[in-house]
Design a protein around this motif. Structure first.
Motif, PDB file in Angstrom:
ATOM      1  N   LEU A 285       0.824  -1.211   0.000  1.00  0.00           N
ATOM      2  CA  LEU A 285       0.000   0.000   0.000  1.00  0.00           C
ATOM      3  C   LEU A 285       0.859   1.261   0.000  1.00  0.00           C
ATOM      4  O   LEU A 285       0.504   2.265  -0.629  1.00  0.00           O
ATOM      5  CB  LEU A 285      -0.921  -0.006   1.226  1.00  0.00           C
ATOM      6  N   GLN A 289       0.897   4.172  -3.111  1.00  0.00           N
ATOM      7  CA  GLN A 289       0.684   5.598  -2.866  1.00  0.00           C
ATOM      8  C   GLN A 289       1.979   6.391  -2.889  1.00  0.00           C
ATOM      9  O   GLN A 289       1.968   7.602  -2.654  1.00  0.00           O
ATOM     10  CB  GLN A 289      -0.010   5.787  -1.511  1.00  0.00           C
ATOM     11  N   TYR A 361      -6.715   4.489   0.896  1.00  0.00           N
ATOM     12  CA  TYR A 361      -6.123   4.474  -0.443  1.00  0.00           C
ATOM     13  C   TYR A 361      -7.178   4.725  -1.509  1.00  0.00           C
ATOM     14  O   TYR A 361      -6.954   5.494  -2.453  1.00  0.00           O
ATOM     15  CB  TYR A 361      -5.426   3.133  -0.673  1.00  0.00           C
TER      16      TYR A 361
END
Length: 569
Positions: A285, A289, A361
């Motif tokens: 994750l 990002q 997210y």
């Protein structure tokens, strides 16, 4: 030959003649199939025990101060045991139209080659340089000049009595630090693009007459790279926006002697490397990002994910008492969990962090959210995106690893692999001209191929595992724009493996970031058909002939060159 090996050979010869499919009696055929599968299991166990026994012998010899059995590689990998590649089977032979290499060669200068007049007959007539049928009148020869271009700059100096200041002419862009843009671009290009070590680079520079210290070389390669880091970030952002699907893979890395993971994310227009401490879902994750600090949100979507993670209802109810739809940092979330969910076990805590991070997210807008992730079936990739597509080549590799001992099982496996790759090529054809009827036929054929039992238990078990992934493997039937394999990411990961074998590891976080940045720019410029050397020289000299890589990615994605059935925003 020992009695034992003679018995093994006798059994092996006997097994070559047995084919359970030829036995008419159903009961007898089933009995033989069970016996043959027992032999396969025993043979696999024997091979495993032999390997473990050899390792124990080697370790015993090592403790005695002796050496273990040398690991001598065979000249050729034979059979299914070693050959796990599927390149030969999956590819459809294509016609090769050979083009002249001279079409892409830039001519820097022309030179007339004269024929000695004293060797010509008296009546010889000059016919010019026009290329004839034999194409021998004009020849392009490629060559290169390696020589120094050391410049003594005489900087003009002015003094103004009115201002009381001295004005000294600045050096041209790229000529700071005793070295010009040409040598800087060459060094960066050879190190990151050519996989040369710093030691070999210093030797090469000395050979062509350049004197550079090891310290300056190291600093040139890893320090003061803000311009390239900024372009790296732009490439990533535009790359994510350029397609609804992305390839993803991971490979090992070492930083200061500690194990790390290099993550690879790419599509046909770009490749990005990011090295993280771990390879878990939270680390992925962070990569998606492009951040080192995650943020978290608790809301109804978080609780849906937690139910999927099988988190007890009592913990979910406790979380609902905390502030909702609020963005938390990792420290803030952990403080809340410590205060209000005191007896929460580490695994449940991680699942709560993952669910809350996934929700954030999908709600954030700083970086494009991936719709479909194309990867292997590792658990850290699941539930991160709306859809997950699995790699057919990776799935085929599982079958290539099967190593049947019984001859009829070998034949069964051969027949299945042939059908497997025929089906794969049908999926490729479907991508070119999709239709609802064909999608239905392919879905039905999938279940026929992977549900029918063969009598070879190891193969049948492997087929059951494939059938369990039907939704991810057949996502292409709903989205024909999806690739069928994850080879681009795996090949990009292999590049890092080669880099690791040559230079072993980075020693600092700054060096690791430089590796990620420049290896990403190398791979991206090559995908965009841009010379990495010219790109580096352009940026160092501030020439501006090469547009930003992000703008090129944005322009090419808008042209929809890969047949994607969508329109970029």
């Amino acid at each position: 030959m020992t009695q034992k090996s003679s018995a093994e050979n006798l059994v092996s010869e006997l097994l070559q003649t047995i084919d359970s499919k030829e036995i008419v009696d159903e009961s007898m055929r089933r009995t033989v199939e069970i016996l043959l599968n027992l032999i396969e299991q025993q043979q696999a166990e024997i091979e495993k025990l032999r390997e473990e026994n050899q390792k124990l012998r080697d370790e015993n010899n090592r403790l005695k101060g002796e050496q273990g059995k040398p690991d001598i590689k065979a000249n050729k990998n034979k059979g299914f045991k070693n050959d796990h590649s599927s390149e030969k089977e999956r590819k459809t032979p294509a016609e090769h139209n050979k083009r002249s290499k001279n079409e892409s060669i830039k001519v820097d200068r022309e030179e007339i080659v004269t024929y000695p007049k004293e060797k010509l007959p008296p009546d010889a007539e000059f016919k010019g340089y026009v290329r004839g049928a034999s194409r021998r009148e004009e020849v392009i020869i490629q060559d290169i000049l390696l020589k120094t271009d050391n410049v003594l700059f005489r900087k003009q100096k002015y003094y103004s009595p009115q201002t009381g200041k001295t004005y000294l002419a600045p050096l041209p862009f790229g000529y700071d630090g005793e070295f010009g843009p040409g040598i800087k671009a060459l060094v960066i290009s050879l190190y990151y693009g050519g996989n040369m070590t710093q030691g070999k680079l210093l030797e090469f520079l000395e050979d062509i007459g350049i004197s550079m210290s090891a310290g300056y070389l190291s600093n040139l390669l890893i320090k003061n790279q803000e311009v390239f880091v900024a372009e790296y970030q732009e490439v990533y952002s535009q790359g994510l926006a350029s397609s609804p699907w992305q390839h993803f893979d991971q490979t090992g890395a070492r930083v200061a002697g500690v194990n790390h993971t290099t993550n690879v994310i790419c599509n046909p227009l770009y490749t990005i490397y990011q090295t993280t401490r771990n390879k878990d879902r939270l680390s992925v994750l962070k990569v998606l990002q492009s951040t080192t600090e995650l943020e978290f949100i608790l809301n109804s979507f978080t609780y849906e994910l937690l139910e999927t993670f099988n988190i007890p209802t009592k913990w979910i109810n406790q979380l609902k008492l905390l502030p909702q739809e609020t963005v938390f940092t990792e420290i803030e979330l952990n403080e809340l969990l410590d205060e209000y969910l005191v007896k929460l076990n580490p695994q449940s805590r991680t699942r709560i962090q993952e669910a809350a991070a996934i929700v954030f997210y999908h709600q954030q807008s700083l970086i494009p959210v991936i719709k479909t992730l194309l990867c292997d079936d590792a658990p850290q990739f699941k539930l991160l995106t709306d859809d997950l597509a699995l790699c057919w080549v990776h799935e085929g590799r599982h079958y290539k690893k099967l190593s049947p001992f019984v001859a009829c099982h070998q034949k069964i496996l051969d027949d299945f692999l042939e059908k497997f790759w025929i089906y794969y090529r049908k999926l490729l054809a479907y991508r070119d001209s999709p239709s609802l009827d064909q999608a239905s036929e392919l879905r039905s054929e999938f279940w026929t191929l992977f549900s029918k039992e063969t009598g070879y238990e190891q193969l049948d078990e492997r087929k059951r595992l494939t059938a369990a992934k039907a939704e991810e493997l057949l996502l292409v039937l709903e989205h024909p724009e999806l690739p069928l394999h994850n080879n681009p990411a795996e090949l990009a990961a292999r590049t890092i493996v080669q880099r690791r074998k040559i230079s072993y590891a980075t020693q600092t976080e700054q060096g690791t970031k430089a590796w990620d940045t420049f290896m990403s720019l190398v791979a991206t410029t090559r995908k965009l058909s841009i010379s990495f050397f010219e790109y580096i020289r352009d940026r160092i000299s501030l020439i501006g002939n090469i547009p930003s890589l992000g703008s090129i990615i944005r322009e090419r994605s808008s042209l929809n060159p890969f047949g994607w059935s969508w329109t970029p925003e």
